[in-house]
Design a protein around this motif. Sequence first.
Motif, PDB file in Angstrom:
ATOM      1  N   LEU B  20       0.842  -1.204   0.000  1.00  0.00           N
ATOM      2  CA  LEU B  20       0.000   0.000   0.000  1.00  0.00           C
ATOM      3  C   LEU B  20       0.875   1.250   0.000  1.00  0.00           C
ATOM      4  N   TYR B  21       1.928   1.183   0.796  1.00  0.00           N
ATOM      5  CA  TYR B  21       2.860   2.320   0.880  1.00  0.00           C
ATOM      6  C   TYR B  21       3.526   2.569  -0.477  1.00  0.00           C
ATOM      7  N   ILE B  22       4.022   1.489  -1.065  1.00  0.00           N
ATOM      8  CA  ILE B  22       4.719   1.624  -2.361  1.00  0.00           C
ATOM      9  C   ILE B  22       3.746   2.083  -3.458  1.00  0.00           C
ATOM     10  N   THR B  23       2.542   1.528  -3.431  1.00  0.00           N
ATOM     11  CA  THR B  23       1.582   1.787  -4.518  1.00  0.00           C
ATOM     12  C   THR B  23       0.957   3.179  -4.459  1.00  0.00           C
ATOM     13  N   TYR B  24       0.723   3.703  -3.244  1.00  0.00           N
ATOM     14  CA  TYR B  24      -0.101   4.912  -3.150  1.00  0.00           C
ATOM     15  C   TYR B  24       0.554   6.139  -2.518  1.00  0.00           C
ATOM     16  N   LYS B  25       1.806   6.048  -2.090  1.00  0.00           N
ATOM     17  CA  LYS B  25       2.349   7.185  -1.323  1.00  0.00           C
ATOM     18  C   LYS B  25       2.378   8.497  -2.122  1.00  0.00           C
ATOM     19  N   GLN B  26       2.700   8.419  -3.414  1.00  0.00           N
ATOM     20  CA  GLN B  26       2.761   9.635  -4.235  1.00  0.00           C
ATOM     21  C   GLN B  26       1.353  10.209  -4.445  1.00  0.00           C
ATOM     22  N   THR B  27       0.408   9.323  -4.728  1.00  0.00           N
ATOM     23  CA  THR B  27      -0.979   9.769  -4.923  1.00  0.00           C
ATOM     24  C   THR B  27      -1.515  10.402  -3.646  1.00  0.00           C
ATOM     25  N   MET B  28      -1.204   9.769  -2.523  1.00  0.00           N
ATOM     26  CA  MET B  28      -1.676  10.289  -1.236  1.00  0.00           C
ATOM     27  C   MET B  28      -1.114  11.683  -0.984  1.00  0.00           C
ATOM     28  N   PHE B  29       0.160  11.840  -1.299  1.00  0.00           N
ATOM     29  CA  PHE B  29       0.772  13.166  -1.097  1.00  0.00           C
ATOM     30  C   PHE B  29       0.113  14.187  -2.026  1.00  0.00           C
ATOM     31  N   TYR B  30      -0.141  13.771  -3.254  1.00  0.00           N
ATOM     32  CA  TYR B  30      -0.762  14.673  -4.234  1.00  0.00           C
ATOM     33  C   TYR B  30      -2.133  15.139  -3.724  1.00  0.00           C
ATOM     34  N   VAL B  31      -2.914  14.188  -3.211  1.00  0.00           N
ATOM     35  CA  VAL B  31      -4.273  14.501  -2.728  1.00  0.00           C
ATOM     36  C   VAL B  31      -4.200  15.458  -1.532  1.00  0.00           C
ATOM     37  N   ALA B  32      -3.278  15.189  -0.620  1.00  0.00           N
ATOM     38  CA  ALA B  32      -3.152  16.053   0.576  1.00  0.00           C
ATOM     39  C   ALA B  32      -2.674  17.448   0.189  1.00  0.00           C
ATOM     40  N   ASN B  33      -1.690  17.494  -0.696  1.00  0.00           N
ATOM     41  CA  ASN B  33      -1.106  18.782  -1.076  1.00  0.00           C
ATOM     42  C   ASN B  33      -2.077  19.608  -1.929  1.00  0.00           C
ATOM     43  N   ARG B  34      -2.987  18.928  -2.621  1.00  0.00           N
ATOM     44  CA  ARG B  34      -4.006  19.629  -3.401  1.00  0.00           C
ATOM     45  C   ARG B  34      -4.931  20.432  -2.476  1.00  0.00           C
ATOM     46  N   ILE B  35      -5.125  19.930  -1.268  1.00  0.00           N
ATOM     47  CA  ILE B  35      -5.985  20.622  -0.307  1.00  0.00           C
ATOM     48  C   ILE B  35      -5.180  21.630   0.522  1.00  0.00           C
ATOM     49  N   LEU B  36      -4.022  21.202   1.005  1.00  0.00           N
ATOM     50  CA  LEU B  36      -3.277  22.032   1.965  1.00  0.00           C
ATOM     51  C   LEU B  36      -2.297  23.010   1.317  1.00  0.00           C
ATOM     52  N   LYS B  37      -1.832  22.667   0.136  1.00  0.00           N
ATOM     53  CA  LYS B  37      -0.817  23.483  -0.555  1.00  0.00           C
ATOM     54  C   LYS B  37       0.385  23.753   0.358  1.00  0.00           C
ATOM     55  N   ASP B  38       0.801  22.731   1.060  1.00  0.00           N
ATOM     56  CA  ASP B  38       1.926  22.846   1.991  1.00  0.00           C
ATOM     57  C   ASP B  38       2.582  21.467   2.089  1.00  0.00           C
ATOM     58  N   GLU B  39       3.810  21.358   1.591  1.00  0.00           N
ATOM     59  CA  GLU B  39       4.460  20.042   1.498  1.00  0.00           C
ATOM     60  C   GLU B  39       4.719  19.420   2.863  1.00  0.00           C
ATOM     61  N   TYR B  40       5.144  20.248   3.809  1.00  0.00           N
ATOM     62  CA  TYR B  40       5.469  19.745   5.150  1.00  0.00           C
ATOM     63  C   TYR B  40       4.211  19.145   5.808  1.00  0.00           C
ATOM     64  N   LEU B  41       3.122  19.940   5.788  1.00  0.00           N
ATOM     65  CA  LEU B  41       1.867  19.460   6.386  1.00  0.00           C
ATOM     66  C   LEU B  41       1.322  18.251   5.627  1.00  0.00           C
ATOM     67  N   SER B  42       1.495  18.270   4.320  1.00  0.00           N
ATOM     68  CA  SER B  42       0.971  17.167   3.506  1.00  0.00           C
ATOM     69  C   SER B  42       1.679  15.852   3.840  1.00  0.00           C
ATOM     70  N   GLU B  43       2.980  15.928   4.101  1.00  0.00           N
ATOM     71  CA  GLU B  43       3.708  14.713   4.514  1.00  0.00           C
ATOM     72  C   GLU B  43       3.151  14.184   5.832  1.00  0.00           C
ATOM     73  N   ASP B  44       2.866  15.115   6.740  1.00  0.00           N
ATOM     74  CA  ASP B  44       2.283  14.706   8.025  1.00  0.00           C
ATOM     75  C   ASP B  44       0.934  14.020   7.819  1.00  0.00           C
ATOM     76  N   VAL B  45       0.167  14.583   6.904  1.00  0.00           N
ATOM     77  CA  VAL B  45      -1.159  14.015   6.621  1.00  0.00           C
ATOM     78  C   VAL B  45      -1.013  12.596   6.053  1.00  0.00           C
ATOM     79  N   VAL B  46      -0.046  12.408   5.155  1.00  0.00           N
ATOM     80  CA  VAL B  46       0.163  11.070   4.567  1.00  0.00           C
ATOM     81  C   VAL B  46       0.546  10.078   5.674  1.00  0.00           C
ATOM     82  N   HIS B  47       1.416  10.515   6.572  1.00  0.00           N
ATOM     83  CA  HIS B  47       1.816   9.636   7.679  1.00  0.00           C
ATOM     84  C   HIS B  47       0.611   9.281   8.558  1.00  0.00           C
TER      85      HIS B  47
END
Lengths: 152, 179
Positions: B20-47
């Motif tokens: 799941l991590y390998i398959t979706y981590k980039q997509t998950m980051f994209y989805v989070a960053n689309r809402i937050l527009k903040d890379e640091y926070l988006s990484e936290d959201v993915v975690h």
Amino acid sequence: MDKYIINDDFLYKYMKGAENIILESLPKEEELSYKFSKRFKRKMNKLIRRENRTPFMKSFINHSKKVAVLFLIFATIAFATTMSVEAYRVKFFEVVIEVWEEFTSMIFKNNKNINDRKLIPAVPEYTPKGFSILEENINDYVYSIIYVDRLY
Amino acid sequence: MLIYLSMIEFQEDKSKFEQLYITYKQTMFYVANRILKDEYLSEDVVHQAFLRIIDNLSKIDKINCHKTKGFIVVIVENIAIDSYRKRKRENSVSFDEVEIYIEDVKNSDNFILNDIEETILKLPINYSTVLRLKYSQGYTNEEISEILMISEENVRQRISRGKKRLIEILAEGGNKFYG
């Protein structure tokens, strides 16, 4: 002008299509190339390691945590009891045992045998088996005996 | 035999989470960053999303399928909106007032949408996530409450408000509707 009834059937019918459009609109995973920070990778590696543990290990660690918490509570209660009951507290502080790498030192503090600032020592009644007295010192405050074993 | 069975379970679980991590981590980051527009926070959201996924690992069957992708995207969106709300003014904006839309879907020319799908895509994400889990992925209110970590009452409320919002949007488009 169309007519719609917004009920469960309507939503079951159209929601799947809408969700497919949302998912299809996302770029493919391989098209994305964000470089995750070291901090993120570290946290994820930790999480993956945790998840890779066997179910047995997971439950063992969970139980160990519980046991550690219980032990901590027990130790806290025991220490608090020792400190709050005077008799225990006196014993606790009066007998100090210092274990060193090469020798053991036992120090007994006693206020009972003080007489006009002159120490009346409580002398051990026997020499421990396998030991002999190497040195014996006495002054107004301290009486010390150094024992050595035969291997020394 | 027991050891053998536990080893199988271990291997399956291991591959599931890691895949799941390998398959979706980039997509998950994209989805989070689309809402937050903040890379640091988006990484936290993915975690945080992966932590949530661990709690719901039994609800995932196949790694590479639409349902799993939809499920993961909903989790990320939900946590990202929560993070957005917190960042916006600690607790002064209620969850239901946060109206974030999936702009790049609505603005995309790649999809031919019918009226209804277009209306659904106009829903704020906080309503859309609950409706997608229920009506597209088929989860019960109880399961949705576990996935989104909200009460069942809150799930029911969001479904009801989501329906009302759909009616409003359809009305704005000049359509007749019935609740």
